[in-house]
Design an enzyme around this catalytic site. Sequence first.
Site, short mmCIF file in Angstrom:
data_model
loop_
_atom_site.label_atom_id
_atom_site.label_comp_id
_atom_site.label_asym_id
_atom_site.label_seq_id
_atom_site.Cartn_x
_atom_site.Cartn_y
_atom_site.Cartn_z
N GLY A 106 0.84 -1.20 0.00
CA GLY A 106 0.00 0.00 0.00
C GLY A 106 0.86 1.24 0.00
N THR A 129 3.12 4.55 1.15
CA THR A 129 4.31 4.65 2.00
C THR A 129 3.95 5.12 3.41
OG1 THR A 129 5.83 4.88 0.17
CG2 THR A 129 6.54 5.85 2.24
N GLY A 171 2.41 2.33 5.29
CA GLY A 171 3.47 1.35 5.58
C GLY A 171 4.33 1.78 6.75
N GLU A 194 5.61 -3.48 0.89
CA GLU A 194 5.70 -3.12 -0.54
C GLU A 194 4.97 -1.79 -0.68
OE1 GLU A 194 7.37 -4.74 -2.67
OE2 GLU A 194 7.54 -6.75 -1.83
N CYS A 211 1.82 0.50 -8.67
CA CYS A 211 2.96 0.95 -7.87
C CYS A 211 4.18 1.16 -8.74
CB CYS A 211 3.25 -0.06 -6.77
SG CYS A 211 3.43 -1.73 -7.37
N GLU A 231 9.07 -9.90 -2.22
CA GLU A 231 8.09 -10.95 -2.47
C GLU A 231 8.49 -11.69 -3.74
OE1 GLU A 231 4.37 -8.52 -2.44
OE2 GLU A 231 3.91 -9.68 -0.65
P1 NDP Z 1 -3.30 2.46 1.57
O1 NDP Z 1 -1.97 2.50 2.16
O2 NDP Z 1 -4.24 3.55 1.89
O3 NDP Z 1 -4.09 1.11 1.94
C1 NDP Z 1 -3.57 -0.18 1.75
C2 NDP Z 1 -4.26 -1.13 2.70
O4 NDP Z 1 -3.97 -0.75 4.04
C3 NDP Z 1 -5.79 -1.12 2.59
O5 NDP Z 1 -6.27 -2.41 2.87
C4 NDP Z 1 -6.18 -0.16 3.70
O6 NDP Z 1 -7.49 -0.37 4.13
C5 NDP Z 1 -5.18 -0.55 4.76
N1 NDP Z 1 -4.91 0.49 5.76
C6 NDP Z 1 -5.04 1.84 5.65
N2 NDP Z 1 -4.64 2.44 6.78
C7 NDP Z 1 -4.24 1.45 7.64
C8 NDP Z 1 -3.69 1.44 8.96
N3 NDP Z 1 -3.47 2.57 9.62
N4 NDP Z 1 -3.38 0.25 9.52
C9 NDP Z 1 -3.59 -0.90 8.86
N5 NDP Z 1 -4.10 -0.96 7.60
C10 NDP Z 1 -4.41 0.21 6.99
O7 NDP Z 1 -3.02 2.31 0.04
P2 NDP Z 1 -4.07 2.28 -1.13
O8 NDP Z 1 -5.06 1.19 -0.91
O9 NDP Z 1 -4.55 3.67 -1.29
O10 NDP Z 1 -3.15 1.82 -2.35
C11 NDP Z 1 -2.40 2.71 -3.07
C12 NDP Z 1 -0.97 2.71 -2.63
O11 NDP Z 1 -0.43 1.39 -2.63
C13 NDP Z 1 -0.08 3.51 -3.53
O12 NDP Z 1 0.74 4.37 -2.79
C14 NDP Z 1 0.77 2.46 -4.24
O13 NDP Z 1 1.99 2.87 -4.69
C15 NDP Z 1 0.86 1.39 -3.24
N6 NDP Z 1 1.08 0.11 -3.88
C16 NDP Z 1 2.31 -0.46 -3.76
C17 NDP Z 1 2.60 -1.64 -4.40
C18 NDP Z 1 3.94 -2.31 -4.26
O14 NDP Z 1 4.05 -3.48 -4.54
N7 NDP Z 1 4.99 -1.64 -3.86
C19 NDP Z 1 1.58 -2.32 -5.21
C20 NDP Z 1 0.32 -1.62 -5.26
C21 NDP Z 1 0.10 -0.45 -4.60
P3 NDP Z 1 -8.66 0.61 3.55
O15 NDP Z 1 -8.66 0.45 2.09
O16 NDP Z 1 -9.87 0.07 4.18
O17 NDP Z 1 -8.29 1.98 4.01
#
Ligand code: NDP
Length: 498
Positions: A226, A228, A231, A248, A282, A460
């Site tokens: 998700g 940064t 993360g 990631e 990403c 991964e």
């Molecule tokens: P987020 O970081 O907002 O969310 C990712 C996941 O984390 C979702 O399931 C979200 O739930 C959950 N989440 C959000 N806040 C928290 C928290 N505080 N504690 C635990 N879990 C949490 O990312 P996005 O879904 O908006 O995805 C886009 C981002 O992901 C982009 O920045 C992209 O670059 C990155 N990404 C990276 C990849 C990689 O392999 N490096 C691949 C694909 C995407 P909810 O949706 O319910 O908020």
Amino acid sequence: MTALPFFVANRPVQGTGPTFVSTNPATGAANYEVSAASAADVDAAVTAARDAVRSARWRNLRPHERARIIARIADGMEAHAQELADIQMRENGKVMAECRTQVSSAIATYRYFAAVCETLGSDVTPSRGDYVSMTVHEPVGVVAAITPWNSPLTMEAQKVAPALAAGNAIIVKPSEVTPTAAILVARIAAEAGLPAGILNVVTGLGTDTGVALVRHPGVRMVSFTGGTETGRAIGRICADRLIPAALELGGKSPNIVFEDADLDAAVTGVIGGIFEGSGQSCVAGSRLFVQRSVYAEFVARLKTATEALGVGLPTQAGVKMGPLASFPHRDRVERMVEDARKEGGDIIAGGTRPGAPELADGAFYMPTLIAGLTNASGAARQEIFGPVLVLLSFDDEADVVAQANDTVYGLACGIWTADYRRAWRVARAIEAGTVWINTYKQLSIATPFGGFKESGIGREKGISGVRLYQQSKGIYWDMGPLVPPFMDTEDAMKGGSK
Ligand code: NDP
């Protein structure tokens, strides 16, 4: 409307958290209401997973038996392939061709890790005395897999398949935007013979359900994909709890076109690299660097190709770009393009919602090219995660390597050149986890994937994708005369004492 249940211990569960609605981003219509897991529901899921991972039924399965179940999950997914593709398209708006490709990729991921599971062994390490020393690899226990909305089918497979191969129990927390593909896969896994409690799915908001999961003392590892900042927040909790986190994260990847490149191939690669999946990838090549001598010609060709891209409903044949995955995300992308305009950006293509009336209710945004900015601009530094490409130029190899690396991210990079020596030099100089030479977005499940710098921690995929979810244990087995109660100096010199 009854809220869709999530899935724990091979059974559907109605959560006790506040329900939420899944929306089709192509039409704005509600798909369904979805149940959310409260902290108590998360606790029940972790307890089920912990019991399952310790049970003889799972622990005593030999790797080839575990591999058989993983392969049967792949068979089940194949039987439900169209349903899985439909779910993803309905929830995040990806065009059907891409959804189908991602289902195939997820199935291939399960097959690959079934093979790895069956063939990975333990190691006999060189002994330094009268003993046999071995390294065996054991599961970490209960793994929380938290995934984003852009490619749930593949991202979830990349976590679940190796974590199962490694012998763990898993709890998936999908994004609230794409909640149900993981539920169907867990149901398929139950039908494939996976013992109850080994693969569970809890739906709900990241800030509620996700946080409860990461904080739960029964969770022994978090695998997150998700943004940064999310993360970083998860990493902090894991650091406090002293548990591993595989992260990631985001990217702002450079795609570099040298003057000697095959410009036709480069245009195709640059377009696919940024606009596939409406830029919500990403590894999207979102910063384009073109050598100054060919900049004007290349940008003219790119503009023509961008304006010819088919934007439309994801169900329509020939459409290359569907909507963005949600309305709040489309609004965010729109705001970021406006910010780029304010900082002097010249929007040479797109920069608007489409005019077609049949797209008016969806979260669409036109493929956008922004010129006239530098690598120091906000648009070149922040991850927009949408169909927006920032066009930059460079003088020579040293200049472009410095500019490309001048970012907090380090996920991927593309290099377009006919000079193989230069391709090698630049590939080695770029700070990124994946580099493509004369191609972009080619990915293999057999090749480790992950980020440098703020794009992540851990790798991964590949054989090491299983090791990510294991901890190693050294076993010493005496083969000599009786071991003295204390090491003497000579023994300590041989092996090193602790
Ligand atoms: P987020 O970081 O907002 O969310 C990712 C996941 O984390 C979702 O399931 C979200 O739930 C959950 N989440 C959000 N806040 C928290 C928290 N505080 N504690 C635990 N879990 C949490 O990312 P996005 O879904 O908006 O995805 C886009 C981002 O992901 C982009 O920045 C992209 O670059 C990155 N990404 C990276 C990849 C990689 O392999 N490096 C691949 C694909 C995407 P909810 O949706 O319910 O908020």
